[in-house]
Design an enzyme around this catalytic site. Structure first.
Site, PDB file in Angstrom:
ATOM      1  N   THR A 168       0.831  -1.215   0.000  1.00 42.76           N
ATOM      2  CA  THR A 168       0.000   0.000   0.000  1.00 42.76           C
ATOM      3  C   THR A 168       0.858   1.255   0.000  1.00 42.76           C
ATOM      4  O   THR A 168       0.494   2.276  -0.586  1.00 42.76           O
ATOM      5  CB  THR A 168      -0.935  -0.032   1.228  1.00 42.76           C
ATOM      6  N   SER A 214       1.564  -7.423  -1.056  1.00 41.19           N
ATOM      7  CA  SER A 214       2.303  -8.456  -0.325  1.00 41.19           C
ATOM      8  C   SER A 214       1.609  -9.817  -0.338  1.00 41.19           C
ATOM      9  O   SER A 214       2.202 -10.809   0.062  1.00 41.19           O
ATOM     10  CB  SER A 214       2.606  -8.011   1.106  1.00 41.19           C
TER      11      SER A 214
HETATM   12  N1  LIG Z   1      -1.526  -2.054   3.899  1.00 44.24           N
HETATM   13  C1  LIG Z   1      -1.045  -2.875   2.984  1.00 44.24           C
HETATM   14  O1  LIG Z   1       0.108  -2.770   2.608  1.00 44.24           O
HETATM   15  C2  LIG Z   1      -1.961  -3.937   2.478  1.00 44.24           C
HETATM   16  C3  LIG Z   1      -1.655  -4.451   1.094  1.00 44.24           C
HETATM   17  N2  LIG Z   1      -2.745  -5.290   0.644  1.00 44.24           N
HETATM   18  C4  LIG Z   1      -0.376  -5.283   1.051  1.00 44.24           C
HETATM   19  O2  LIG Z   1      -0.110  -6.039   1.930  1.00 44.24           O
HETATM   20  O3  LIG Z   1       0.346  -5.183   0.092  1.00 44.24           O
END
Ligand SMILES: NC(=O)C[C@H](N)C(=O)O
Length: 375
Positions: free
Chosen positions: A55, A101
């Site tokens: 994110t 991720s």
């Molecule tokens: N806050 C985040 O980074 C969540 C994102 N979906 C990730 O893990 O890449």
């Protein structure tokens, strides 16, 4: 204890086009109050930033969007969003990948491992930008495989995309760079810096799916970042009983992979059917048990009958699974159950994979888990 090297495959690194060096200007940074003792114009700490996505590297379509955004920013873009840090450190950066991720698989995990290992000799600190969903797993893997000596390895992410009102990424990244630059961070291994808090990568867990204060660590935060000051509550310390595995690259192999371990989540009316379904396809199983290692008798009996290691972890976020709660006779030869201690299912899975990659016996696996009061 075995300390054999784990054979892993090498991966093709194609980062030649993604390495950049930011030159430190002559003038120091006026705001550089972060603790970077000993830094002078000519002798600033050298920090390597490894970008993986998440994110923190994401954009939404408008400033109120905080879900459904996409990864779009490079490290260079992110560095443009923070104040000038040229008075704090010299920065070199490398884009290892740019993914959410959820897509960090074993090959990317190994790429991160390699990126860090290759940087240890020539940098004073390393920052890894990473999605928060699986950041704790990567940090745990790195703490379990890399002895970074004095060099701090600081993981950082964000909960809001870069386009959002009050995006947290720039501040988090700025703090992570300051933390990696600080002599106070030396000897602390893999750290996680998020929302003004500094924690041990070995123990941190993502506990909130949405809030900026998304990470929690029952073992306690190591420190805090306030107004350019870094406050550690304890002298440098590393997690007690952390077993360090040595990964060795085999030049002949082309893909990095680990023995397959799955996680089963227990619930009311859970049956041994699940174990039947997975036990022939996986080399090890982790169960998120009820309470502190509790499962129906029928499921316990099935676990004991399988000839693969089965780690009893827990659904509960906090607390531990003690050895005393394991079923069966622990004195028996080939006793295959292991208590996870304080490790949650996803960290237990990584630890079990590392053990299996080193061909550890049930007893040796038990010994490794005893470091976190399991076994
Ligand atoms: N806050 C985040 O980074 C969540 C994102 N979906 C990730 O893990 O890449």
């Amino acid at each position: 204890m075995p300390n054999e090297s784990v054979e892993v495959t090498t991966i093709c690194r194609d980062v030649s086009n993604s390495q950049f060096i930011l030159q430190c200007p002559i003038e120091g940074h006026p705001d550089s109050a972060a603790d970077v003792e000993g830094s002078t114009q000519r002798n600033l700490p050298r920090i390597k930033i490894l970008g993986t996505g998440g994110t923190i590297a994401s954009k939404g379509s408008d400033s109120s969007q905080t879900a459904g955004y996409h990864v779009d920013l490079t490290i260079q873009d992110m560095l443009e969003s923070i104040p000038d840090i040229s008075g704090i450190c010299e920065i070199e950066y490398e884009q290892l990948c740019n993914v959410d991720s959820k897509d960090i698989d074993e090959s990317l995990l190994y790429k991160i491992y390699k990126g860090i290992s290759d940087s240890l000799q020539s940098f004073d600190g390393i920052v890894i930008t990473h999605g928060t969903d699986t950041l704790a797993e990567t940090a745990f893997f790195i703490e379990s495989t890399i002895d970074s000596g004095d060099v701090p390895i600081v993981f950082v992410g964000s909960m809001r995309p870069s386009t959002s009102i009050s995006a947290d990424g720039p501040m988090n990244l700025y703090q992570a760079i300051c933390i990696a630059s600080s002599t106070k961070s030396r000897g602390r291994g893999a750290l996680v810096s998020l929302n003004d808090q500094i924690s041990a990568g070995y123990y941190i867990t993502k506990t909130n799916a949405n809030s900026l204060d998304s990470f929690n660590v029952r073992q306690g935060y190591l420190g805090n970042f306030v107004n350019n000051e870094i406050h550690y509550y304890y002298p440098p310390v590393k997690p007690q009983g952390c077993h360090r595995f040595k990964l060795k690259v085999s030049p002949t192999e082309t893909k990095f992979s680990f023995p397959k371990v799955c996680i089963l989540y227990a619930h009311q009316a859970v049956s041994s059917e699940l174990l039947d379904l997975v036990s022939t396809r996986y080399e090890g199983i982790v169960i998120a048990t009820l309470g502190a290692g509790s499962l129906p008798d029928e499921v316990n009996a099935k676990c004991l009958s399988l000839n693969i290691p089965i780690v009893y972890s827990k659904r509960s976020r906090d607390g531990m699974v003690p050895i005393a709660n394991l079923p069966g006779c622990q004195e028996e030869v080939n006793y295959n159950l292991i208590a996870s201690g304080y490790l949650n299912p996803e960290k237990s899975r990584i630890l079990l994979q590392l053990c299996l990659a080193g061909s550890y016996s049930f007893n040796e696996i038990r010994h490794v888990f005893s470091g976190v009061y399991g076994g």
